[in-house]
Design a protein around this motif. Sequence first.
Motif, PDB file in Angstrom:
ATOM      1  N   ALA A   1     102.192  61.571 107.550  1.00 11.30           N
ATOM      2  CA  ALA A   1     101.660  61.955 106.237  1.00 11.30           C
ATOM      3  C   ALA A   1     100.140  62.038 106.302  1.00 11.30           C
ATOM      4  O   ALA A   1      99.524  62.980 105.783  1.00 11.30           O
ATOM      5  CB  ALA A   1     102.099  60.955 105.174  1.00 11.30           C
ATOM      6  N   ALA A   2      99.524  61.065 106.959  1.00 10.58           N
ATOM      7  CA  ALA A   2      98.068  61.072 107.117  1.00 10.58           C
ATOM      8  C   ALA A   2      97.610  62.256 107.962  1.00 10.58           C
ATOM      9  O   ALA A   2      96.609  62.908 107.650  1.00 10.58           O
ATOM     10  CB  ALA A   2      97.611  59.759 107.744  1.00 10.58           C
ATOM     11  N   ALA A   3      98.348  62.539 109.025  1.00  7.31           N
ATOM     12  CA  ALA A   3      97.993  63.660 109.903  1.00  7.31           C
ATOM     13  C   ALA A   3      98.046  64.978 109.150  1.00  7.31           C
ATOM     14  O   ALA A   3      97.190  65.855 109.337  1.00  7.31           O
ATOM     15  CB  ALA A   3      98.943  63.702 111.101  1.00  7.31           C
ATOM     16  N   ALA A   4      99.037  65.138 108.286  1.00  9.95           N
ATOM     17  CA  ALA A   4      99.148  66.369 107.495  1.00  9.95           C
ATOM     18  C   ALA A   4      97.962  66.516 106.547  1.00  9.95           C
ATOM     19  O   ALA A   4      97.410  67.609 106.395  1.00  9.95           O
ATOM     20  CB  ALA A   4     100.459  66.370 106.715  1.00  9.95           C
ATOM     21  N   ARG A   5      97.551  65.411 105.929  1.00  8.27           N
ATOM     22  CA  ARG A   5      96.393  65.476 105.030  1.00  8.27           C
ATOM     23  C   ARG A   5      95.122  65.834 105.797  1.00  8.27           C
ATOM     24  O   ARG A   5      94.268  66.576 105.297  1.00  8.27           O
ATOM     25  CB  ARG A   5      96.220  64.137 104.298  1.00  8.27           C
ATOM     26  N   HIS A   6      94.984  65.316 106.997  1.00 11.62           N
ATOM     27  CA  HIS A   6      93.786  65.585 107.793  1.00 11.62           C
ATOM     28  C   HIS A   6      93.688  67.057 108.180  1.00 11.62           C
ATOM     29  O   HIS A   6      92.585  67.610 108.261  1.00 11.62           O
ATOM     30  CB  HIS A   6      93.783  64.712 109.051  1.00 11.62           C
ATOM     31  N   THR A   7      94.831  67.713 108.395  1.00 10.89           N
ATOM     32  CA  THR A   7      94.772  69.139 108.733  1.00 10.89           C
ATOM     33  C   THR A   7      94.208  69.940 107.556  1.00 10.89           C
ATOM     34  O   THR A   7      93.481  70.913 107.760  1.00 10.89           O
ATOM     35  CB  THR A   7      96.158  69.690 109.116  1.00 10.89           C
ATOM     36  N   GLU A   8      94.548  69.528 106.337  1.00 12.40           N
ATOM     37  CA  GLU A   8      94.015  70.231 105.166  1.00 12.40           C
ATOM     38  C   GLU A   8      92.505  70.062 105.082  1.00 12.40           C
ATOM     39  O   GLU A   8      91.782  71.019 104.759  1.00 12.40           O
ATOM     40  CB  GLU A   8      94.685  69.699 103.897  1.00 12.40           C
ATOM     41  N   ARG A   9      92.024  68.884 105.377  1.00  9.33           N
ATOM     42  CA  ARG A   9      90.579  68.650 105.320  1.00  9.33           C
ATOM     43  C   ARG A   9      89.848  69.476 106.366  1.00  9.33           C
ATOM     44  O   ARG A   9      88.782  70.040 106.104  1.00  9.33           O
ATOM     45  CB  ARG A   9      90.289  67.154 105.513  1.00  9.33           C
ATOM     46  N   ARG A  10      90.424  69.547 107.563  1.00 11.88           N
ATOM     47  CA  ARG A  10      89.798  70.370 108.605  1.00 11.88           C
ATOM     48  C   ARG A  10      89.826  71.849 108.226  1.00 11.88           C
ATOM     49  O   ARG A  10      88.860  72.580 108.451  1.00 11.88           O
ATOM     50  CB  ARG A  10      90.507  70.138 109.941  1.00 11.88           C
ATOM     51  N   ALA A  11      90.949  72.279 107.651  1.00 12.03           N
ATOM     52  CA  ALA A  11      91.068  73.686 107.241  1.00 12.03           C
ATOM     53  C   ALA A  11      90.060  74.014 106.145  1.00 12.03           C
ATOM     54  O   ALA A  11      89.482  75.108 106.133  1.00 12.03           O
ATOM     55  CB  ALA A  11      92.481  73.977 106.762  1.00 12.03           C
ATOM     56  N   GLU A  12      89.838  73.078 105.238  1.00 13.75           N
ATOM     57  CA  GLU A  12      88.886  73.316 104.154  1.00 13.75           C
ATOM     58  C   GLU A  12      87.465  73.449 104.692  1.00 13.75           C
ATOM     59  O   GLU A  12      86.687  74.294 104.230  1.00 13.75           O
ATOM     60  CB  GLU A  12      88.960  72.173 103.141  1.00 13.75           C
ATOM     61  N   LYS A  13      87.112  72.644 105.683  1.00 11.47           N
ATOM     62  CA  LYS A  13      85.793  72.769 106.301  1.00 11.47           C
ATOM     63  C   LYS A  13      85.645  74.135 106.977  1.00 11.47           C
ATOM     64  O   LYS A  13      84.608  74.801 106.864  1.00 11.47           O
ATOM     65  CB  LYS A  13      85.581  71.651 107.322  1.00 11.47           C
ATOM     66  N   LYS A  14      86.702  74.553 107.669  1.00 15.57           N
ATOM     67  CA  LYS A  14      86.665  75.854 108.335  1.00 15.57           C
ATOM     68  C   LYS A  14      86.589  76.991 107.314  1.00 15.57           C
ATOM     69  O   LYS A  14      85.948  78.015 107.559  1.00 15.57           O
ATOM     70  CB  LYS A  14      87.899  76.008 109.228  1.00 15.57           C
ATOM     71  N   TYR A  15      87.237  76.794 106.185  1.00 17.56           N
ATOM     72  CA  TYR A  15      87.204  77.798 105.114  1.00 17.56           C
ATOM     73  C   TYR A  15      85.779  77.985 104.593  1.00 17.56           C
ATOM     74  O   TYR A  15      85.307  79.121 104.438  1.00 17.56           O
ATOM     75  CB  TYR A  15      88.131  77.338 103.990  1.00 17.56           C
ATOM     76  N   ARG A  16      85.091  76.884 104.347  1.00 18.90           N
ATOM     77  CA  ARG A  16      83.726  76.981 103.830  1.00 18.90           C
ATOM     78  C   ARG A  16      82.786  77.613 104.858  1.00 18.90           C
ATOM     79  O   ARG A  16      81.922  78.437 104.511  1.00 18.90           O
ATOM     80  CB  ARG A  16      83.222  75.600 103.422  1.00 18.90           C
ATOM     81  N   ILE A  17      82.940  77.231 106.113  1.00 16.16           N
ATOM     82  CA  ILE A  17      82.111  77.814 107.177  1.00 16.16           C
ATOM     83  C   ILE A  17      82.386  79.304 107.305  1.00 16.16           C
ATOM     84  O   ILE A  17      81.461  80.127 107.432  1.00 16.16           O
ATOM     85  CB  ILE A  17      82.376  77.104 108.518  1.00 16.16           C
ATOM     86  N   ALA A  18      83.674  79.667 107.241  1.00 15.53           N
ATOM     87  CA  ALA A  18      84.057  81.074 107.369  1.00 15.53           C
ATOM     88  C   ALA A  18      83.468  81.915 106.241  1.00 15.53           C
ATOM     89  O   ALA A  18      82.985  83.034 106.475  1.00 15.53           O
ATOM     90  CB  ALA A  18      85.577  81.203 107.375  1.00 15.53           C
TER      91      ALA A  18
END
Length: 206
Positions: A144-161
Motif C-alpha cells: 500500500a505504501a509502495a503504491a502511494r509512493h509511485t503517485e508521488r513520484r509521478a506527480e513530481k514528474k508531471y510538474r517537471i514535464a
Amino acid sequence: MIAKLIDRVFPKTPDFFELLYLQCQQVSLTVNNLVLFMNTGDVQAGKLLKNDEHEADRIRMQSLNQLNKAFSTPMDREDIYRAIAALDRIVTYTKSTYHEMKVLDVQADNSSRSMALELQNGVQALVDGFGLLATSPDKAVDYAAAARHTERRAEKKYRIALGELFQGDDYLNMFKHRELYRHLSNATDRVHATANVLQDIIVKLN
C-alpha cells in the motif's frame, strides 16, 4: 433439507478477497497494454486495451452484484465498494489516455512514458497488496505504501514535464502533451486513492 434451508436464509459469503484481487489483475493487464502501446505504438496492444476495458467492466459488475446480494462480508462493506470504484477509475483514466493519444494524434514522449511506468509499478503494488489480504494482511502494508509512493513520484514528474513543455511557441504540441500528462496524472491519483482504501482494510482486519 436443513442444510438447503440454511443456505437459502444465510447464503454463502462470496470471496471478496479473490474478487478484488481479480479486479486488480485486470487493471494491471489494462495498464500493461497502455505501457506497451506507448513504448512501441503496437496497434494490437491498443486493441487489447479496449478489450481489457470490457472485461474490467464485467468483473466490476460481478463484484458489485455479489456485494449487493451478500448477507455478510469479510471486511467492511463500504471499503469493498470503495475499492471496486477506485480500481475502476484507474481503468477509466488509462482508457482516456489511450483515446486522447489516438484522437489528438500525439505520440508518447520520455515524460509520458516515465509517468506511465510509475502507473504500472503502482498498480502492480496494488495487485501484490490485495493478493495478501486474505492470508497476510500485515504484509500488505508495504505494498500500500509502495503504491502511494509511485503517485508521488509521478506527480513530481508531471510538474517537471509541464515546466519543460511550456517552452517556446509550439502551442498545439503543448496542448496535446498537456492532455496526455493530465490523464496519466489522474490515473496515478486513483492508484493513491486505491492504496488508501487498501490501507483502511488492512487496519480493520488486524
